[in-house]
Design a protein around this motif. Structure first.
Motif, PDB file in Angstrom:
ATOM      1  N   PHE A   1       0.854  -1.194   0.000  1.00 31.48           N
ATOM      2  CA  PHE A   1       0.000   0.000   0.000  1.00 31.48           C
ATOM      3  C   PHE A   1       0.890   1.244   0.000  1.00 31.48           C
ATOM      4  CE2 PHE A   1      -2.352  -3.454   1.911  1.00 31.48           C
ATOM      5  CZ  PHE A   1      -3.568  -3.387   1.241  1.00 31.48           C
ATOM      6  N   ASP A   2       0.686   2.087  -0.994  1.00 32.14           N
ATOM      7  CA  ASP A   2       1.484   3.311  -1.143  1.00 32.14           C
ATOM      8  C   ASP A   2       0.687   4.535  -0.713  1.00 32.14           C
ATOM      9  OD1 ASP A   2       3.194   1.539  -2.383  1.00 32.14           O
ATOM     10  OD2 ASP A   2       3.430   2.721  -4.216  1.00 32.14           O
ATOM     11  N   ASP A   3       1.433   5.587  -0.387  1.00 28.49           N
ATOM     12  CA  ASP A   3       0.895   6.962  -0.223  1.00 28.49           C
ATOM     13  C   ASP A   3       0.132   7.206   1.077  1.00 28.49           C
ATOM     14  OD1 ASP A   3       2.006   7.202  -2.704  1.00 28.49           O
ATOM     15  OD2 ASP A   3       0.143   7.649  -3.770  1.00 28.49           O
ATOM     16  N   GLY A   4       0.192   6.288   2.027  1.00 21.58           N
ATOM     17  CA  GLY A   4      -0.431   6.542   3.328  1.00 21.58           C
ATOM     18  C   GLY A   4       0.596   7.108   4.282  1.00 21.58           C
TER      19      GLY A   4
ATOM     20  N   VAL B   1       9.920   2.804   3.119  1.00 17.81           N
ATOM     21  CA  VAL B   1      10.074   4.175   2.611  1.00 17.81           C
ATOM     22  C   VAL B   1       9.455   4.331   1.229  1.00 17.81           C
ATOM     23  CG1 VAL B   1      11.741   5.969   1.986  1.00 17.81           C
ATOM     24  CG2 VAL B   1      12.253   4.390   3.876  1.00 17.81           C
ATOM     25  N   HIS B   2       8.620   5.349   1.076  1.00 16.27           N
ATOM     26  CA  HIS B   2       8.129   5.725  -0.256  1.00 16.27           C
ATOM     27  C   HIS B   2       8.681   7.111  -0.604  1.00 16.27           C
ATOM     28  CE1 HIS B   2       5.776   5.520  -3.790  1.00 16.27           C
ATOM     29  NE2 HIS B   2       4.773   6.271  -3.411  1.00 16.27           N
ATOM     30  N   SER B   3       8.444   8.078   0.296  1.00 16.07           N
ATOM     31  CA  SER B   3       8.960   9.435   0.059  1.00 16.07           C
ATOM     32  C   SER B   3       8.655  10.285   1.293  1.00 16.07           C
ATOM     33  CB  SER B   3       8.271  10.048  -1.169  1.00 16.07           C
ATOM     34  OG  SER B   3       8.705  11.372  -1.374  1.00 16.07           O
TER      35      SER B   3
ATOM     36  N   THR C   1       8.183  13.869   0.686  1.00 16.61           N
ATOM     37  CA  THR C   1       7.282  14.884   0.090  1.00 16.61           C
ATOM     38  C   THR C   1       6.396  14.318  -1.029  1.00 16.61           C
ATOM     39  OG1 THR C   1       8.857  15.508  -1.627  1.00 16.61           O
ATOM     40  CG2 THR C   1       9.018  16.658   0.491  1.00 16.61           C
ATOM     41  N   HIS C   2       6.878  13.268  -1.718  1.00 17.43           N
ATOM     42  CA  HIS C   2       6.194  12.708  -2.895  1.00 17.43           C
ATOM     43  C   HIS C   2       6.076  13.721  -4.029  1.00 17.43           C
ATOM     44  CE1 HIS C   2       3.359  10.068  -5.119  1.00 17.43           C
ATOM     45  NE2 HIS C   2       3.835   9.114  -4.351  1.00 17.43           N
ATOM     46  N   LYS C   3       6.951  14.738  -4.025  1.00 16.16           N
ATOM     47  CA  LYS C   3       6.939  15.722  -5.120  1.00 16.16           C
ATOM     48  C   LYS C   3       8.013  15.336  -6.137  1.00 16.16           C
ATOM     49  CE  LYS C   3       5.060  19.563  -2.467  1.00 16.16           C
ATOM     50  NZ  LYS C   3       5.381  20.676  -1.572  1.00 16.16           N
TER      51      LYS C   3
ATOM     52  N   PHE D   1      10.123   3.613  -5.328  1.00 20.22           N
ATOM     53  CA  PHE D   1      10.162   4.899  -6.024  1.00 20.22           C
ATOM     54  C   PHE D   1       8.731   5.396  -6.269  1.00 20.22           C
ATOM     55  CE2 PHE D   1      14.193   2.984  -7.419  1.00 20.22           C
ATOM     56  CZ  PHE D   1      15.063   4.057  -7.362  1.00 20.22           C
ATOM     57  N   PRO D   2       8.430   6.657  -5.935  1.00 25.21           N
ATOM     58  CA  PRO D   2       7.137   7.208  -6.354  1.00 25.21           C
ATOM     59  C   PRO D   2       6.985   7.076  -7.875  1.00 25.21           C
ATOM     60  CG  PRO D   2       8.121   8.629  -4.714  1.00 25.21           C
ATOM     61  CD  PRO D   2       9.165   7.590  -5.068  1.00 25.21           C
ATOM     62  N   GLY D   3       5.926   6.415  -8.309  1.00 24.17           N
ATOM     63  CA  GLY D   3       5.724   6.167  -9.740  1.00 24.17           C
ATOM     64  C   GLY D   3       6.454   4.920 -10.235  1.00 24.17           C
TER      65      GLY D   3
END
Ligand code: ZN
Length: 233
Positions: free
Chosen positions: A51-54, A102-104, A106-108, A143-145
């Protein structure tokens, strides 16, 4: 004439015996190789729910509830900035035996992918949040994306930093389908994971992904019925 006939019969008998013996071996070999294949399949079929982005206040607890009901562990690739004010969710994830990775921070994309140095700085900031809850840094990264299409410089910087990065080979497609129903997400999971023995399934637990939480129970039931073992990174 009689002697010739007897010799002919003896030759035919020998040939028939040879056929039976060889045929027997062939059948045994075939059965053995089928048994081996079945056995191997049952040993290696695994699925990693990711699960990403939480974390999000609205969706992550619902996902955790389903995982607890089904007694399944998952991997959460978190956004550090979001987690700063939601450490109670990370604490629950950690306590319930899930992997926080780890995902990010800031996710920018524009910032983190501007240079290898920016990328590593972003990873370390996210990892600081993880350490404040779990007591240790994660070495697992997404990596984001995804890593697809990124420069070798960025990808190798992550490996050189001691991180193992993980993409995916199946997806519920909750980032692609506009306002999906749980049934659509279930179908995407089944279709994209078909004929794959080691599935890494992409899903999201950000605040808009309520359908993902609703689809999860059936997705887990599907993989259980298909004989998959659930793993976390
Ligand atoms: Zn993401």
């Amino acid at each position: 004439m009689n002697r010739n006939f007897t010799a002919f019969c003896a030759a035919m008998l020998a040939f028939a015996i040879m056929l039976v013996i060889c045929g027997g071996f062939w059948i045994r070999d075939t059965a053995f190789s089928f048994a081996q294949t079945d056995n191997n399949e049952s040993l290696v079929k695994s699925v990693y729910l990711t699960f990403d982005d939480g974390p999000s206040d609205r969706v992550t607890p619902k996902i955790l509830d389903v995982l607890a009901e089904e007694n399944v562990k998952a991997t959460f690739f978190i956004i550090g900035k979001q987690a700063e004010s939601r450490k109670y969710i990370l604490e629950r994830q950690f306590k319930e035996g899930h992997t926080i990775a780890v995902h990010s921070y800031t996710h920018k994309y524009g910032e983190i992918y501007s240079s290898p140095e920016s990328l590593i700085k972003d990873i370390d900031l996210c990892n600081k949040v993880i350490k404040s809850v779990t007591g240790g840094y994660s070495s697992i990264y997404r990596f984001p994306g995804g890593s697809f299409g990124l420069s070798e410089k960025l990808v190798s910087a992550v490996s050189a930093h001691g991180m193992r990065y993980v993409d995916w080979n199946a997806s519920v497609r909750d980032a692609e389908i506009c306002n999906p129903t749980p049934a659509q997400l279930y179908q995407s999971a089944v279709t994209t994971a078909s004929k794959t023995e080691n599935v890494v399934l992409l899903a999201h637990d950000s605040t808009t992904k309520t359908a993902t939480a609703e689809a999860l129970k059936n997705i887990i039931k599907y993989f259980k019925a298909e004989g998959y073992i659930f793993e976390a990174f």
